[in-house]
Each structure stands twice: as C-alpha cells, then as structure tokens.
Design an enzyme around this catalytic site. Structure first.
Site, PDB file in Angstrom:
ATOM      1  N   SER A  55      -1.387 -32.767  30.719  1.00  0.00           N
ATOM      2  CA  SER A  55      -2.409 -32.374  31.701  1.00  0.00           C
ATOM      3  C   SER A  55      -0.857 -31.729  33.211  1.00  0.00           C
ATOM      4  CB  SER A  55      -2.611 -33.585  32.560  1.00  0.00           C
ATOM      5  OG  SER A  55      -3.170 -35.270  31.966  1.00  0.00           O
ATOM      6  N   HIS A  59       5.040 -36.096  37.520  1.00  0.00           N
ATOM      7  CA  HIS A  59       5.339 -38.513  38.259  1.00  0.00           C
ATOM      8  C   HIS A  59       5.916 -37.813  39.246  1.00  0.00           C
ATOM      9  CE1 HIS A  59       1.638 -38.644  35.855  1.00  0.00           C
ATOM     10  NE2 HIS A  59       2.345 -38.597  35.116  1.00  0.00           N
ATOM     11  N   ILE A 362       7.926 -40.027  23.722  1.00  0.00           N
ATOM     12  CA  ILE A 362       7.402 -39.484  24.991  1.00  0.00           C
ATOM     13  C   ILE A 362       6.280 -39.043  24.688  1.00  0.00           C
ATOM     14  CG2 ILE A 362       9.503 -38.224  26.048  1.00  0.00           C
ATOM     15  CD1 ILE A 362      10.979 -39.559  24.237  1.00  0.00           C
TER      16      ILE A 362
END
Lengths: 507, 414
Positions: A55, A59, A362
């Site tokens: 995406s 973060h 991951i």
C-alpha cells in the site's frame, strides 16, 4: 574473518535471497562494508513479489506494542526514511495518519495505540476530538467523532524504493541477479554453504533469507521447519487523479486482529487508493481480484469518506502478505501450529544452522520497518563475529532521477536543450519522457511493468493504451531484443505473438 | 515574448485539420495546429480499413487516405502544423505551454483555442473485470496499432469484450491475419457499433456475437489462458447457471471511448457528464469565451464524415470570433427527456436555426422528436448511431422571457 576476497567469482560473503523491500534494504546496508555480496530474485524484476502490491504507507509505529519486533522496528524505520529520502531520492512525504472512530466507547482503543506509540518513541501523536478531526480532514463522514493523529506517517512508492535501494547497492559493488531462483542449499563445509539456483551454483559464508512469501520454502532447504508462511490477500483499488486532494492524511478505521483495515490512502502520485482487503488464501500465486471484495472495499471506504465512488476507478491489483505461522513439533514429531505463537516478524540466526539468518514473515509494517530491519541484520552479523570493514568506495547517494513532471518549466527547458530525449513525451497521462524510460532501462528495467513501476509510464488513466508500443520499442532498443521477446512481467508474459512482417516469408 | 496566434488548434486529427481549414477559408487570420505525434491524421492512421469519406469525398477511402486528403488541403492553404509537440498546459487566459525535443518548453498566446483532442479507450480497470492480470488483455485500439502500425500480432485465439466499432473492425482484421476470433461479447442487449460493421466484420466471417453476455473472470498467470463468461440480466449482473468458458490467449476490450479533456479542464472548461465532452453553446464555444471544442473530444462520433460537417460549422464560428464578431448570448438552456442519452448544443441564443446532435439510450422505432410545435418523425433511432435534427429559429421564438429560460426536447413513441 569474512571480508577476505575470493578468487572465484561465485564465492560470496553474503547472499541475500529475495529482492523485495526487505532484501533490497539489507543489500544496500551491506554495501556499506567491504564484503562480496549478491542478491538473488526469482522474478524478472526486483519488487515483483510482495513489495509491488504494498500500500505504500510508512506507518508512524503505534500499531504494535513495544515488546514486539514490529513495534520498535516500525518506529525506528519511520525515523530512517528522511535520510533515505535525501540520500537515494526516494520520493517520500509525511502526510500523517488518522485512525478514526465513530463511537465514544472506542476512545480507550485510541488511547492504547497512543500509549504503544509513545513507548516505541513515536513523536507528535494526539487524540483529536470531533471538531478537530473534521478540521484535519474535511471530507470525513459526518459521524466520525474522533481520531488518533500521528503526523510522522508518510507515503512512498514501495517498488520505486526497492529500485533505488538496489541501484545504490549495485553502485557500491553489490551484484543483483534477477530471473534466478534458489532451488536448493547445500551442507555447510569449511564455514561456507553452497547455494544452487536455476542458473548457477555459489558458495557463501552467510545466507539471508528475505524470500517473502517463500521464506518458509528457503528455510526448509536448510532444515528449519518452525514456521510457515501463509498468504493473506489484499486487493487494492486505485482511483483517478481527479480526486487529488480529497484526503490529506491516510485514513484508518480502528484495526482488527488480522489487519489494519480498509484504508483511504492519498498516494504519493496524487491518486487516491482504497484497500486493502485481508483474506487468508491457499495459493501464494493467487493475485486475482473479485467483484465481492471490490464492493466491500468501496462500501467500507465510503463509510469513512463518502465522496469516494467506484466511477473513479482506474486500476485494480492484489498482493499477498507473508503471514508467519509459528510451528512446534508435537509428540508424534509432526510440525503443528504453536498455540503460543504470535505473528511477529522472524529476524534471527538459527543456532543449529550456522551462517543462515531468517528475515521472514515480514508483513505490515514491513515496508516501514525495512530500513531498521537492515540495521538489525547488520548487528546480527556483527554479533556472530563478522568483522565489518567500511567499503571505502561507498557512495550513499543516487544520481538525480530527472522526473520531468516534477520540474519547473525553466529546469525542464534547460534539460531538453542538453538532452532532447527528455522533450519526447511517451506517456501523456503521467507525462513521462523517452529520456526517463531509457534511464529506467539502463538502471535495470527488463519488462513493460518494470518500466511502468520505475517511471509511471502506462500507469495513468489510459492504462498504457497509447504508450505501450512506444515503451516496447524503447525496451527492444535498450535491451537489444525483438519486440516479440518483450514481456509484461517476466517469462511467459509476452505481449506479442508473431511478427507479421515475416509472415509472408513463412508462406 | 510568447508567440501569438489568432487561433491554436490542439490536435491534428481529422477534427483539428478540418477546423483549421474552415477557419482559414473563412478568415485571413494566423492559425496554428499542434499535435504530439510525428504524423498528422490522429487515430485515422491506424484505421486502414475502408469506409471513410463516403459523403465528404463520395469515395470509399481508408483512414490514412482520408487523413492525407485533409492534410493535403491544409498544407495547400498554408496552415502551420507543428508536430512532435505535446501540449502540457492550457490556462484560462489561453496561454498554451508546449514541450518538444526540438524547442524545449514554449508558451503560445492564442485569441481562440479549439480542443480537437480526440478520445481514449476505456481500459480494463475502469469496469473492473475480476480475475488475474496476465499479459494478453488489450484495448481494441492498442491491438489495432500493434497490427496496423507496428506489424505484430498480439494473439492467436481472441475473445472480444464489447461490440464497439473498433472491436468489430478488429475481429475482421485479426481473422485476416490468421488469428481465430472465438467470440464477441456485449453486455447490453444491443450492439454498440454500426450495423454495417456487424455484417461486414462478424457475420461474413462466422464470428459469433453474444448479446447480454460478459466476462466474469480472466484466468492466466502469465498470459491469458481462458475467460469465464456469463449471461447478464438487465442490471448487468451475471445470471447463475449460464456460465461457460472459452480457452483463449487474448482478450480485446472495446467497451467505449472517453473524450480526452484533461487539458480543457485545466483551462476551467466545464464538461457534460453525459458525454465527458465540453458543454458547448450553439457556436461550439465552451463556458470560457474563445475556447471551442470539436470532434471526438466533444462527443464520440460514429462516422468521420459527420465530424467533418461539424468541423465546418465550428470553423466558421471560430473565424467569426477571431475576426471580432460578437455572438448573440446563448442563455437558453436545452434539456431533454430520458429517451435521449445526450444532446448538444446545450445552450442556444434562440435567434438562429440550430442543428442538434444526439444519441438515444436504447433502440427506438417510429418515434417523433418534439420541441414546442416542432415535430420530426424518425422511423428508427439507434444508440450506436449519432442522429441529428435541424430546428428552425422560429420554434424557439415563443419561449417566454423569464428567470428559467429553458426548453425541452422530447421523444414520443407512436
């Protein structure tokens, strides 16, 4: 001592298996040192596994508690992005993120995330009340009553990040091998291990397993069976640039156990993306999109941002997250799911398999954490006794990538006067020039998708309808191959099937 | 100092060149045509089938032949055509920014601009066809370019989704080149392209046409391997139990054309959601004074010959504008009923006769189009054909002066 130079070309100090965001971050970090290193990727291009469909969110780092690997690595990774942006030219923008709520009972959840974030060192977070949240993001649904705001969250193009990391690593002496798959790993003899691929055999002192969805397969090759990787599919829906500016921050619902939820993402390129979904599937190759999920995603996105509509849809894709499932041996000697197992990252050497380091499972926030994961891998090597001598020729920066759509008229005019190929527009929807495409090919693009992901040519509203053949011509020229050999994304995905100009001769 | 022109036409396809010719014939002003391609003629260059020019030249020409005729006429008139030059920005005050390898970045100031920017094809993403994303899924126009311009066959076993004209033409073209076209699928209950193309491109070659059918899944990891097809109901939803599969290596999409108006939008031109083209008045002028629109950028035409007629009208109006003419204010809004999918012009002055162009939503037969006491019978109207009607000024006359100066055109079924 690792850094001794070998006579044979096929002897390495470290081989990194997997050319996604994790592998690329590690190889670039390793290239700071005087080591003979290479990265092996089975796909035609780097990032074409898990990373391509990421995406693209960096973060802030509040989604996981501090006693996990994820939490602190995410916060640290986020911090490292500024430097990568400056050094490598990774386009990156700190847009901030909002976790929105619609009920006051959910405030304690926001407080929990804020506490986790603070414990991991995430700066600047605050909980917004109803009037504040609508000021921050005016297009939010009116029933939103509050949010957790984290200003350090950002957006990147994950594949572009991978390409730029690899470009820099290569410049600093790393070898990058694509369309080459590791098929087995031999026994360790005299502190080296043999790695056998579809193309060659290599000896290496260390293997870093960054094989994404196939991390379990690589681990199994050396007898490690204490985890498996299951694919969790996420579908993403990309909307037209006409919606540019609709949201300023990445908008999250309150996360569930398995996923951070369906998001509304202002991508770096000015489009809006909605997604991803989260569905555990069986086939690691399954990248299909479905009608049901499409409607679900638009429904969820509209609940947060009502102006979102499927009429703006321009493209769809899916990716699979590598979700780790930790296993233990049961009484019968079979590996079964560990009831106490978590889904945290697996980043460690294995004592009974020397010279092998797992960097597996991951999933999110892997993109964010990748730079910190690379640091961690270096420290694991150090702890294992590897002496890391600085690479005297290391250059931390990449040359300026010359993106014409980001230049001022004067800059662009000057560039075209010295390099006219930058004045030949190939992709009109995204304004990409011939010069940029040739540059991408020089830097390793092998396929139509490879050019697209490096330059955005073919990524706009016409989806390559006008520029595909021109791009193919440039690929044919740059790689010195026939247009018939050009593929969308690697072996078997050829675009054309026959040269009609040769049809006559055949008859 | 920026270059100055009385009129700059963006696009040297049939619309742009025809408008330039008409302007030049009707004024002595300096006109410039810009095009990003190396050759003039626009998309006609890849349309090597015949059927162009039947009314304009009374001959059956190929696309490139038609383009050559128009281009030659423009050259004879001494019209300046600047090729390999992309327009990257157009401002509301009519400053055009161009980019080219030869000249870098340039700015041109125009008194009038005509957008003749054509259209693009709808791609897979726009309609969300579920499934894998392998190589082998192309728009029909891209496949046409692969074959006709570049000389490569994009696939051997082909399913075509959508019955637009390019898809139909490509069914025949692929067959000529030795590919097997296995099916043409159309989600609606009627054909999108011209009837003559159904006969000449499908029927003559025994290519099956499935109306009310669509692709519900594309399967293939690297290259297309097969498609899953289903019959659809009136709401375009797949009907369970009607699914079947076709093994193929290629899917061509002929699912509609979208006028390209991203540049026009930069200049604050307002678009009609029904056409995706500019909202124009009876002079083909947009909401921005001196900015005009013509051709497929305005609304998607079925025949180039009809476009040529439109270009003549537009050219005359532009010539009038740049010669200092003042248009009567177009302050009457034209609306229409639901039988009509779109209609233009949408704004008129009421002071002169107006030719309206329109398309209907579904096939109609034996109908009457009405406006006040004007009536015109149509034995049939087809959504795939652009229709037009000339309404004399006297029928606008009895409109009462008021706040809402609005007239409504409607259709009555007999």
């Amino acid at each position: 001592m690792v850094s001794s130079k070998s006579n044979s070309n096929n002897n390495y100090d470290v081989i990194v298996i997997g050319g996604g965001i994790v592998g690329a971050s590690i190889i670039r970090e390793l290239s700071r040192y005087d080591l003979k290193i290479c990265l092996i990727e089975k796909e035609a291009e780097l990032s074409f596994g898990v990373s391509k469909s990421n995406s693209g969110i960096v973060h802030a780092g509040f989604h996981s508690p501090p006693n996990t690997l994820k939490g602190p690595l995410c916060a640290r990774g986020n911090f490292l992005y500024d430097q990568l942006h400056l050094e490598l030219g990774v386009p990156f923008k700190r847009v901030g993120e909002l976790v929105i709520i619609k009920q006051s009972e959910e405030i304690p959840d926001l407080e929990k995330f804020k506490r986790w974030g603070e414990e991991c060192g995430v700066p600047g977070m605050k909980i917004l009340n109803e009037s504040e949240v609508h000021q921050y993001e005016p297009s939010l649904s009116t029933d939103v009553i509050g949010a957790l705001y984290a200003p350090t969250a950002g957006v990147v193009n994950p594949y572009e990040f991978v390409f730029l990391l690899a470009q820099n690593a290569k410049k600093n002496g790393a070898e990058i091998k694509t369309s080459e798959e590791v098929i087995s790993i031999g026994d360790r003899v005299a502190k080296t291990t043999e790695v056998i691929t579809t193309k060659d055999r290599y000896n290496t002192k260390y293997i870093i397993n960054a094989a994404g969805l196939y991390g379990d397969r690589i681990a199994n090759m050396v007898g490690i069976y204490n985890f498996k990787i299951i694919p969790r599919k996420g579908e993403e829906y990309l909307l037209d640039k006409k919606l540019k500016g609709l949201v300023k921050q990445v908008i999250f619902p309150l996360p569930s156990k398995t996923s951070k939820g369906t998001l509304v993402i202002p991508t770096l390129d000015g489009t809006i993306m909605v997604g991803p979904s989260a569905e555990d599937i069986d086939d690691k190759n399954d990248l299909t999109t479905t009608d049901e999920v499409c409607w679900q995603i638009f429904d969820k996105a509209k609940q947060m941002i009502p102006a979102i509509h499927h009429k703006y849809l321009i493209s769809t894709f899916a990716g699979n997250r590598p979700v780790p499932v930790k296993l233990i041996k049961n009484a019968k000697g079979k590996y079964v799911k560990d009831p106490d197992g978590d889904d945290d990252f697996i980043i460690a050497k294995t004592d009974d398999v020397p010279g092998f380091i797992n960097v597996a499972g991951i999933q999110s926030p892997g993109l964010t954490a990748a730079p910190a994961i690379a640091e961690k891998v270096i420290s694991i090597l150090k702890d294992d006794g590897v002496v890391l001598k600085a690479n005297k020729y290391f250059v931390s920066t990449n040359p300026n990538p010359k993106k014409i759509r980001e230049m001022s008229d004067d800059e662009l005019d000057k560039l075209i006067k010295s390099e006219p190929d930058y004045g030949k527009i190939v992709c009109r929807c995204e304004m990409v020039s011939e010069g940029e495409i040739m540059n991408a090919i020089e830097n390793g693009a092998q396929t139509l998708d490879g050019v697209k992901f490096r330059t955005r040519a073919g990524m706009g509203r016409c989806q390559g309808g006008f520029c595909s053949f021109k791009t193919m011509e440039l690929l044919a020229k740059g790689l010195d191959i026939s247009p018939l050999e050009i593929t969308k994304r690697g072996e078997g995905s050829n675009i054309l099937v026959e040269d009609l100009k040769k049809q006559k001769e055949k008859i | 100092m920026d270059e100055q022109y009385s009129c700059v036409i963006i696009g040297a396809g049939p619309a742009g060149l025809s408008v330039a010719i008409a302007i030049t014939k009707n004024s002595k002003k300096k006109v410039l045509v810009l095009d990003r391609e190396k050759h003039p003629g626009g998309i006609l260059n890849q349309c090597i089938h015949t059927g162009f020019g039947l009314t304009q030249y009374k001959e059956e020409l190929t696309g490139p032949e038609y383009a050559w005729r128009v281009y030659s006429e423009a050259k004879e008139l001494g019209i300046e055509i600047r090729l390999s030059t992309s327009v990257i920005r157009v401002s509301e005050d009519k400053v055009i920014t161009t980019i080219s390898a030869e000249k870098g970045i340039e700015k041109i100031k125009a008194q009038a601009i005509v957008f003749c920017t054509g259209c693009r094809e709808r791609a897979r993403g726009v309609i969300h066809i579920p499934g894998d994303r392998p190589a082998g899924v192309y728009t029909a126009g891209l496949a046409q370019k692969f074959i006709n311009i570049d000389g490569y066959l994009p696939g051997k076993r082909v399913v075509i989704l959508g019955s637009g004209d390019i898809g139909l033409i490509m069914a025949r073209r692929l067959t000529f080149q030795g590919a097997k076209v296995l099916a043409v699928l159309e989600a609606s209950s009627f054909v999108g392209g011209l009837s003559r193309n159904v006969v000449q491109c499908l029927d003559d070659f025994g290519i099956p046409l499935y109306l009310s059918h669509t692709i519900i899944d594309i399967v293939g990891k690297n290259r297309v391997e097969k498609v899953k097809i289903a019959r659809v109901d009136e709401n375009m939803r797949a009907i369970r139990g009607t699914e079947f599969e076709i093994n193929c290596d290629t899917v061509l999409l002929s699912i509609g054309l979208i006028p390209e108006n991203e540049l026009a939008e930069m200049a604050q031109v307002k678009l009609d959601p029904a056409t995706n083209g500019a909202i124009v008045d009876e002079n083909y002028m947009t909401n921005i004074s001196g900015i005009f629109s013509c051709g497929n950028a305005l609304h998607v035409h079925d025949l180039v010959d009809k476009l040529a007629v439109e270009a003549q009208t537009v050219g005359k109006k532009v010539a009038e504008y740049i010669s200092g003419g003042v248009f009567a204010e177009s302050d009457i809004i034209v609306t229409h009923d639901d039988f009509i999918r779109y209609l233009l012009p949408k704004k008129i002055s009421g002071k002169s006769d107006v030719r309206f162009h329109f398309r209907v939503r579904r096939p109609l037969s034996d109908v009457v189009l009405k406006l006040n006491n004007f009536e015109r019978k149509f034995p049939y109207l087809q959504p795939n054909e652009m229709s037009s009607v000339l309404i004399p000024a006297k029928h606008f006359e009895d409109i009462e002066e008021g706040i809402q100066r609005e007239i409504k055109i409607w259709i009555r079924e007999n």
